[in-house]
Design an enzyme around this catalytic site. Structure first.
Site, PDB file in Angstrom:
ATOM      1  N   THR A 147     102.123 -84.122  41.024  1.00 27.51           N
ATOM      2  CA  THR A 147     102.659 -82.796  41.381  1.00 27.51           C
ATOM      3  C   THR A 147     102.473 -82.603  42.883  1.00 27.51           C
ATOM      4  OG1 THR A 147     100.527 -81.753  40.828  1.00 27.51           O
ATOM      5  CG2 THR A 147     102.208 -81.806  39.109  1.00 27.51           C
ATOM      6  N   HIS A 206      91.283 -79.736  60.425  1.00 28.78           N
ATOM      7  CA  HIS A 206      91.075 -80.407  61.707  1.00 28.78           C
ATOM      8  C   HIS A 206      90.672 -79.421  62.795  1.00 28.78           C
ATOM      9  CE1 HIS A 206      92.663 -84.679  61.183  1.00 28.78           C
ATOM     10  NE2 HIS A 206      92.666 -84.149  59.972  1.00 28.78           N
ATOM     11  N   ASP A 225      97.249 -77.425  42.541  1.00 30.67           N
ATOM     12  CA  ASP A 225      96.690 -77.336  41.200  1.00 30.67           C
ATOM     13  C   ASP A 225      95.486 -78.264  41.102  1.00 30.67           C
ATOM     14  OD1 ASP A 225      97.810 -79.880  41.148  1.00 30.67           O
ATOM     15  OD2 ASP A 225      99.504 -79.294  39.884  1.00 30.67           O
TER      16      ASP A 225
END
EC number: 1.11.1.7
Length: 336
Positions: free
Chosen positions: A258, A74, A263
């Site tokens: 997760t 942002h 990841d």
């Protein structure tokens, strides 16, 4: 301020140099003033102090990495990576509804306070934010984190922060791929960068209002999919987390598998039609990006390597240099 020789970590050394030089030439002339080891003489412990602030905050609150990463996006997409999003006051970027849910400000302020003690008037808030977001990816709460990468520093803090500049420069979760491509291109970022940087949604959370228009539920609990690209079982889970009439402050993890680990699960979620936002799902629906999603879903090392390259470009968007900015004493106000 001094300009020291550029030092790169192994493996990323030559490639990062090539990416940085080409990007600076094509999209951000001021980026040429950035350098690796910028604070080597003026404030040697700068990066350590930022990293320590991120690690300490994350140990208490696992949502911090996602907040810091979103805060950087942002900032860099509005006025460039110049910490303009950190400024407080009437009519600043922080007052726009798109930014009122941002978090992580206290981490930046904490790092700045420490740096002002040891290296007063030296380290910019823009650099602190970029470094904190970089570290947020690597530092993950009680789990394996993302890639450790090096980014150049030397950004200066912007003097302008206007709420009116936010909406034209922030991607909406309902954007089409063409709209996102146009937006990223305006920032000097490619279609490849779009797919890679969307992977930031592997951590963080979102308010129900950001995706609730993709389905609806009647008073009897019957679910109707408005966006057929969304897995119905996943949609049913979302309705339980975001029931009709629930508080507008309720948030849902971007990644249902997760949530606090950086990841490549984001891309696996897309293949399972479990992208939280419409702007996520379009990456799988469009042939221009589908193949890359499939590759990244099966190659975490490849995602990490690509992330390092695209993140380097992101943190170099619209940087300020020399008399374009200042080194703020406090991140929430200009020196004035």
């Amino acid at each position: 301020m001094e300009r020291t020789h550029i030092v790169f970590p192994p493996k990323l050394r030559l490639y990062n140099l090539t990416i940085l030089v080409l990007f600076c030439i094509s999209a951000s002339p001021s980026c040429a003033t950035l350098s690796f080891n910028f604070y080597a003489i003026s404030c040697p412990p700068a990066e350590f102090m930022v990293r320590n602030s991120v690690r300490s905050a994350t140990s208490d609150d696992p949502s911090i990495p996602g907040k810091l990463l979103r805060l950087l996006f942002h900032d860099c997409f509005v006025e460039g990576c110049d910490a303009s999003v950190l400024l407080q006051g009437n009519g600043t970027e922080r007052t726009d509804p798109a930014n009122t849910s941002l978090g992580g400000f206290s981490v930046i302020d904490s790092a700045k306070r420490v740096l002002e003690v040891f290296c007063p008037g030296t380290v910019s808030c823009a650099d602190i934010l970029a470094l904190a977001a970089r570290d947020a990816v690597e530092i993950s709460w009680k789990q394996a984190g993302g890639p450790a990468i090096q980014i150049p520093t030397g950004r200066r803090d912007g003097l302008v922060s206007a709420a009116s500049n936010v909406r034209p420069n922030i991607i909406d979760t309902s954007f089409t791929l063409d709209e996102m491509i146009k937006f990223f291109s305006s920032k000097g970022l490619s279609l490849n960068d779009l797919v890679i940087l969307s992977g930031a949604h592997t951590i963080g959370s979102a308010h129900c209002s950001a995706f609730s228009d993709r389905f609806q539920q009647d008073s009897k609990g019957n679910l109707t999919l408005i966006d057929s690209s969304l897995d119905s079982t996943y949609a049913a889970e979302l309705t339980k987390q975001c029931p009709a009439g629930a508080s507008s402050s309720i948030t849902v993890n971007n990644d249902p598998a997760t949530a606090f680990q950086f990841d490549n699960q984001y891309y696996r979620n897309l293949l399972a039609h479990k992208g939280l936002f419409q702007s996520d799902s379009v990456l799988l629906k469009d042939e221009r990006t589908k193949k890359q999603v499939e590759i990244l879903a099966n190659d975490q090392d490849g995602f990490f390597e690509s992330w390092a390259q695209s993140f380097l470009k992101l943190t170099s968007v619209g940087v300020k240099a020399d008399d374009e900015g200042e080194i703020r004493r406090s991140c929430s106000v200009t020196n004035g």
